[in-house]
Design an enzyme around this catalytic site. Structure first.
Site, mmCIF file in Angstrom:
data_model
loop_
_atom_site.group_PDB
_atom_site.id
_atom_site.type_symbol
_atom_site.label_atom_id
_atom_site.label_comp_id
_atom_site.label_asym_id
_atom_site.label_seq_id
_atom_site.Cartn_x
_atom_site.Cartn_y
_atom_site.Cartn_z
ATOM 1 N N TYR A 138 47.651 -17.518 14.981
ATOM 2 C CA TYR A 138 46.567 -18.402 14.559
ATOM 3 C C TYR A 138 47.003 -19.858 14.665
ATOM 4 O O TYR A 138 46.275 -20.703 15.202
ATOM 5 C CB TYR A 138 46.162 -18.073 13.119
ATOM 6 C CG TYR A 138 45.035 -18.937 12.590
ATOM 7 C CD1 TYR A 138 43.768 -18.871 13.146
ATOM 8 C CD2 TYR A 138 45.246 -19.815 11.524
ATOM 9 C CE1 TYR A 138 42.729 -19.659 12.663
ATOM 10 C CE2 TYR A 138 44.210 -20.599 11.032
ATOM 11 C CZ TYR A 138 42.952 -20.516 11.605
ATOM 12 O OH TYR A 138 41.929 -21.298 11.133
ATOM 13 N N SER A 179 43.017 -26.686 12.279
ATOM 14 C CA SER A 179 43.425 -26.251 10.947
ATOM 15 C C SER A 179 44.814 -26.800 10.655
ATOM 16 O O SER A 179 45.592 -27.059 11.582
ATOM 17 C CB SER A 179 43.462 -24.714 10.887
ATOM 18 O OG SER A 179 44.150 -24.260 9.731
#
Length: 314
Positions: A187, A161
């Protein structure tokens, strides 16, 4: 990034997975897609199945997996889709899945993930996002390595990501035991780990003909963002605040995954990071485009492999 030529393709941010694989015949090839019952995982599995691959979706929710498999079969002319249980945060579940695999494996798409969840720990005390997004996929890929090597020219796809630009892997405190827990930094760290895994696996497995690459799928509103503030992505999208991220639907979001999993355009390419179906340029930490230099650092990649293997007793 290496000094070799940057890889480009005719496809872009709005290309769909079906367009990327148009004319590609995957008959006789076998694929595993983790998290294949939701979001871009569904469309990744659908595109591979439509091209003739034998696809297994590895899922926590078997009922959802069976519904998805039925839907894919119905939309691809009855292409066989297998469903198998897999909980990436559970070491026994990962080991069971790998032990149950028989024969060669041509494509492993490490797609499943959890994003920005409240502070949660596994029974081992590991931070859940790092445990799921990185350690679970690391253990799975290592356990399936013999099947990948047996396939000849296998590919592993690590879905990262742009959030990796928010944080390197903080080796001194991976599991937020010393620093305050931050769901976005946790994350981001796990997504950096996805890229570093690709860098090190590409080096280690080159002799086995196994290519390993990482990617940013794009900005795609899916169930992955369920822990974010309600309506967060929709408001950003409506305001035009993309931060450089290409907003996509799930069919477009799966395109770069299937490019790396199956397109002849990237045959032999390994250890790289793609976005919008192109190899990414170096991006600035805190930004939303490109790949952080720290995510391609070979020394960090080797260290992460060692740390991961030690944590998992491999």
């Amino acid at each position: 990034m290496s000094q070799t030529t940057r890889i480009t393709t005719p496809f872009g941010g709005q290309s769909t997975a079906a367009e990327v694989l148009e004319g590609v015949d995957l008959s006789g090839r076998r694929a595993v897609v983790t998290g294949g019952a939701s979001g871009i995982g569904v469309e990744t599995a659908r595109a591979l199945a439509a091209a003739g691959a034998e696809v297994t979706i590895a899922v926590r929710d078997l009922d959802a997996g069976k519904r998805t498999a039925g839907d894919i079969a119905a939309t691809t002319g009855g292409a066989p889709v297998r469903v198998a249980p897999l909980d990436l945060a559970d070491r026994a579940s990962v080991a069971s899945f790998a032990a149950g695999w028989e024969g060669p494996l041509h494509m492993l798409v490490n797609n499943a993930g959890v994003m920005a969840c409240p502070e949660t720990r596994t029974p081992e005390g590991w931070e859940l996002q790092f445990a799921t997004n990185h350690l679970g996929h690391f253990a799975l890929a290592v356990a399936l390595h013999p099947a990948l090597a047996a396939a000849g020219g296998a590919r592993v796809v690590s879905v990262s990501s742009s959030a990796h630009l928010y944080s390197p892997v903080v080796f001194d405190d991976i599991h937020f035991r010393e620093r305050p827990y931050d769901p976005i930094l946790a994350y981001g760290q796990s997504k950096t780990a996805n890229v570093l895994f690709a860098v090190e696996a590409a080096r280690r497995w080159a002799g086995d003909g196994v290519a390993v690459n990482a990617l940013m799928p794009g900005g795609i509103p899916t169930n992955l963002q369920r822990h974010l503030e309600p309506g967060y992505l929709e408001r950003r999208r409506a305001s035009g605040d993309s931060g450089g991220v290409t907003w996509k639907n799930t069919e477009q979001g799966a395109a770069t995954s299937v490019l790396l999993a199956a397109s002849p355009l990237v045959e032999g390419v390994t250890g790289r990071y793609f976005e919008d179906n192109q190899e990414a340029e170096i991006g600035e930490p805190g930004g939303r485009r490109g790949v952080a230099a720290y995510a391609l650092d070979p020394e960090a990649a080797t260290l992460l492999w060692q740390v991961s293997a030690d944590l998992l007793d491999l």
